[in-house]
Design an enzyme around this catalytic site. Sequence first.
Site, PDB file in Angstrom:
ATOM      1  N   SER A   1      30.989  68.700  60.789  1.00 63.59           N
ATOM      2  CA  SER A   1      29.645  68.428  60.298  1.00 63.59           C
ATOM      3  C   SER A   1      29.432  66.929  60.259  1.00 63.59           C
ATOM      4  O   SER A   1      30.219  66.157  60.801  1.00 63.59           O
ATOM      5  CB  SER A   1      29.459  69.019  58.902  1.00 63.59           C
ATOM      6  OG  SER A   1      28.096  68.967  58.533  1.00 63.59           O
TER       7      SER A   1
ATOM      8  N   ALA B   1      28.377  66.983  53.847  1.00 67.62           N
ATOM      9  CA  ALA B   1      28.025  68.384  54.075  1.00 67.62           C
ATOM     10  C   ALA B   1      28.877  69.331  53.239  1.00 67.62           C
ATOM     11  O   ALA B   1      28.586  70.516  53.167  1.00 67.62           O
ATOM     12  CB  ALA B   1      28.167  68.733  55.558  1.00 67.62           C
TER      13      ALA B   1
ATOM     14  N   LYS C   1      32.467  69.468  53.597  1.00 64.01           N
ATOM     15  CA  LYS C   1      33.661  69.899  54.349  1.00 64.01           C
ATOM     16  C   LYS C   1      34.892  69.954  53.457  1.00 64.01           C
ATOM     17  O   LYS C   1      35.651  70.925  53.512  1.00 64.01           O
ATOM     18  CB  LYS C   1      33.909  68.970  55.544  1.00 64.01           C
ATOM     19  CG  LYS C   1      32.810  68.984  56.588  1.00 64.01           C
ATOM     20  CD  LYS C   1      33.047  67.969  57.686  1.00 64.01           C
ATOM     21  CE  LYS C   1      33.064  66.534  57.225  1.00 64.01           C
ATOM     22  NZ  LYS C   1      31.833  66.032  56.610  1.00 64.01           N
ATOM     23  N   SER C   2      35.105  68.930  52.643  1.00 58.61           N
ATOM     24  CA  SER C   2      36.275  68.918  51.761  1.00 58.61           C
ATOM     25  C   SER C   2      36.182  70.017  50.712  1.00 58.61           C
ATOM     26  O   SER C   2      37.195  70.627  50.348  1.00 58.61           O
ATOM     27  CB  SER C   2      36.427  67.553  51.091  1.00 58.61           C
ATOM     28  OG  SER C   2      36.670  66.557  52.061  1.00 58.61           O
TER      29      SER C   2
ATOM     30  N   ASP D   1      42.204  67.528  56.420  1.00 59.62           N
ATOM     31  CA  ASP D   1      40.927  66.888  56.116  1.00 59.62           C
ATOM     32  C   ASP D   1      40.832  65.581  56.905  1.00 59.62           C
ATOM     33  O   ASP D   1      41.845  65.010  57.298  1.00 59.62           O
ATOM     34  CB  ASP D   1      40.823  66.610  54.619  1.00 59.62           C
ATOM     35  CG  ASP D   1      39.389  66.404  54.151  1.00 59.62           C
ATOM     36  OD1 ASP D   1      38.458  66.897  54.821  1.00 59.62           O
ATOM     37  OD2 ASP D   1      39.203  65.768  53.093  1.00 59.62           O
ATOM     38  N   GLU D   2      39.624  65.111  57.138  1.00 53.81           N
ATOM     39  CA  GLU D   2      39.368  63.880  57.898  1.00 53.81           C
ATOM     40  C   GLU D   2      39.966  63.982  59.307  1.00 53.81           C
ATOM     41  O   GLU D   2      40.555  63.035  59.837  1.00 53.81           O
ATOM     42  CB  GLU D   2      39.909  62.655  57.154  1.00 53.81           C
ATOM     43  CG  GLU D   2      39.384  62.483  55.745  1.00 53.81           C
ATOM     44  CD  GLU D   2      37.874  62.267  55.652  1.00 53.81           C
ATOM     45  OE1 GLU D   2      37.227  61.979  56.687  1.00 53.81           O
ATOM     46  OE2 GLU D   2      37.326  62.389  54.543  1.00 53.81           O
TER      47      GLU D   2
ATOM     48  N   CYS E   1      18.823  67.037  56.535  1.00 54.89           N
ATOM     49  CA  CYS E   1      18.162  65.733  56.548  1.00 54.89           C
ATOM     50  C   CYS E   1      17.146  65.710  55.393  1.00 54.89           C
ATOM     51  O   CYS E   1      16.778  66.760  54.859  1.00 54.89           O
ATOM     52  CB  CYS E   1      17.468  65.574  57.900  1.00 54.89           C
ATOM     53  SG  CYS E   1      16.520  64.047  58.116  1.00 54.89           S
TER      54      CYS E   1
END
Length: 191
Positions: free
Chosen positions: A9, A13, A15-16, A86-87, A144
């Site tokens: 994403s 958003a 993700k984590s 992650d990342e 957005c």
Amino acid sequence: MAKLYFNYSTMNAGKSTVLLQAAHNYAERGMQTYLLTAKFDNRAGQGRIASRIGIGQDADTFAAGEDLFAKIAARLASPCACIFIDEAQFLDPDQVWQLARAVDDLGVPIMCYGLRVDFQGKLFPGSAALLALSDEMREVRTICFCGKKATMVVRKDAQGQVLKDGDQVQVGGNESYVSLCRRHWREAVGD
């Protein structure tokens, strides 16, 4: 059957959050997991995955050029049901191939979470490799300011001005990055 997953994403958003929830689901069922995050990203503390909503968990770290196949193989010496990264945009392409080998040869599912594109609209090398090699890809959606799906991100300086140039990697959060739909990203960068 083990698979390599890429959950991608833009910034902010969740993700984590999704990663931490999935790892928690394994833990609730008595299964152990292995969490990894980029060594140089220490916004939440060294070796820590954290979400802006306040949840977090300690993790091991990976550095550029590190052999992740060997690292995962060593971790699998004791029970481990799933690997979470992650990342993942900060992986290098060789490391993504190492993850694919770990899935194929060691039989462990690996779930990667990361950005797809940078502030200039270019793929991160790790993300490009994950898009090419993943067995499954899932988009973590955010919006957005206009309400449309955000697929791009702009980087801002301390005065709030949109930057068009600079290093691809600059660790930061809400103070530096804003997720936008493509139309508003184009307007912000003057396209």
